[in-house]
Design a protein around this motif. Structure first.
Motif, PDB file in Angstrom:
ATOM      1  N   SER A   4       0.834  -1.201   0.000  1.00 61.77           N
ATOM      2  CA  SER A   4       0.000   0.000   0.000  1.00 61.77           C
ATOM      3  C   SER A   4       0.872   1.255   0.000  1.00 61.77           C
ATOM      4  N   PHE A   5       0.340   2.281  -0.639  1.00 60.24           N
ATOM      5  CA  PHE A   5       0.958   3.607  -0.645  1.00 60.24           C
ATOM      6  C   PHE A   5      -0.092   4.635  -0.278  1.00 60.24           C
ATOM      7  N   PHE A   6       0.344   5.692   0.378  1.00 58.91           N
ATOM      8  CA  PHE A   6      -0.575   6.791   0.638  1.00 58.91           C
ATOM      9  C   PHE A   6      -1.064   7.325  -0.714  1.00 58.91           C
ATOM     10  N   PHE A  56       0.617   9.707  -3.240  1.00 61.89           N
ATOM     11  CA  PHE A  56       1.742   9.317  -4.089  1.00 61.89           C
ATOM     12  C   PHE A  56       1.309   8.574  -5.349  1.00 61.89           C
ATOM     13  N   THR A  58      10.602   3.056  -2.597  1.00 61.09           N
ATOM     14  CA  THR A  58       9.914   3.360  -1.351  1.00 61.09           C
ATOM     15  C   THR A  58      10.802   2.899  -0.204  1.00 61.09           C
ATOM     16  N   LEU A  59      10.689   3.567   0.918  1.00 64.19           N
ATOM     17  CA  LEU A  59      11.490   3.232   2.097  1.00 64.19           C
ATOM     18  C   LEU A  59      10.542   2.716   3.159  1.00 64.19           C
ATOM     19  N   ARG A  60      10.792   1.519   3.634  1.00 59.86           N
ATOM     20  CA  ARG A  60       9.881   0.861   4.572  1.00 59.86           C
ATOM     21  C   ARG A  60      10.628   0.331   5.773  1.00 59.86           C
ATOM     22  N   GLU A  85       8.114  -4.810   6.120  1.00 60.12           N
ATOM     23  CA  GLU A  85       7.859  -4.877   4.674  1.00 60.12           C
ATOM     24  C   GLU A  85       9.134  -5.210   3.895  1.00 60.12           C
ATOM     25  N   PHE A 129      -3.356   3.154   0.719  1.00 59.21           N
ATOM     26  CA  PHE A 129      -3.400   2.897   2.157  1.00 59.21           C
ATOM     27  C   PHE A 129      -4.781   3.247   2.731  1.00 59.21           C
ATOM     28  N   GLU A 166      12.305   9.510  -5.110  1.00 54.73           N
ATOM     29  CA  GLU A 166      11.006   9.683  -4.419  1.00 54.73           C
ATOM     30  C   GLU A 166      10.264  10.894  -4.964  1.00 54.73           C
ATOM     31  N   ILE A 221       9.788  10.594   6.392  1.00 58.44           N
ATOM     32  CA  ILE A 221      10.153   9.321   7.027  1.00 58.44           C
ATOM     33  C   ILE A 221      10.074   9.461   8.547  1.00 58.44           C
ATOM     34  N   ILE A 270       6.431   9.034   9.384  1.00 62.79           N
ATOM     35  CA  ILE A 270       5.878   7.679   9.210  1.00 62.79           C
ATOM     36  C   ILE A 270       6.520   6.699  10.193  1.00 62.79           C
ATOM     37  N   TYR A 271       7.834   6.834  10.369  1.00 61.81           N
ATOM     38  CA  TYR A 271       8.588   5.897  11.210  1.00 61.81           C
ATOM     39  C   TYR A 271       9.408   6.679  12.243  1.00 61.81           C
TER      40      TYR A 271
END
Ligand SMILES: CC(=O)Nc1ccn([C@@H]2O[C@H](CO)[C@@H](O)[C@H]2O)c(=O)n1
Length: 106
Positions: free
Chosen positions: A8-10, A13, A25-27, A31, A45, A75, A86, A89-90
């Motif tokens: 999933s992506f927001f 994007f 993508t950076l996860r 993932e 998402f 990106e 980032i 998100i994280y």
């Protein structure tokens, strides 16, 4: 671990992915089990709405502190924007995974 069967992506994007401007993508670790060559559906998402399929090209560990202009370009954003995103998100996560992908057409 169960293999991931979609990613999933927001929603914001979606246009960048469909136009080919966003190719990574950076996860987090959850993932990181994607395998190069794997093809999978991409959904939003927010709604779980399908909008394309991608093929995974590479999955590489990457520290937050190693993020550079090239990652930001892939990106389709600036490096400060990417780091801010980032961080949202994280929060506080240092160990990221860089996932390179290509858009599957048709
Ligand atoms: C549930 C969940 O984590 N969803 C995510 C996570 C990340 N991303 C995007 O990947 C890049 C680097 O993180 C940026 O473009 C992010 O917006 C996303 O779209 N959706």
């Amino acid at each position: 671990m169960t293999p991931m069967s979609s990613i999933s992506f927001f929603e914001r994007f979606e246009a960048d992915i469909l136009s080919g401007r966003k190719t990574i993508t950076l996860r987090d670790e959850s993932e990181s089990g994607l395998v190069p060559g794997q093809e999978l559906p991409v959904v939003t998402f927010e709604q779980g709405r399908w909008f394309c399929d991608i093929r995974i090209l590479a999955v590489t560990p990457l520290a937050f502190s190693e993020l550079d202009e090239e990652h930001a370009r892939a990106e389709n954003m600036s490096l400060p924007e990417l780091k801010l995103l980032i961080g949202e998100i994280y929060p506080g996560l240092e160990q990221l995974y860089l996932i390179r992908f290509e858009l599957l057409k048709g």
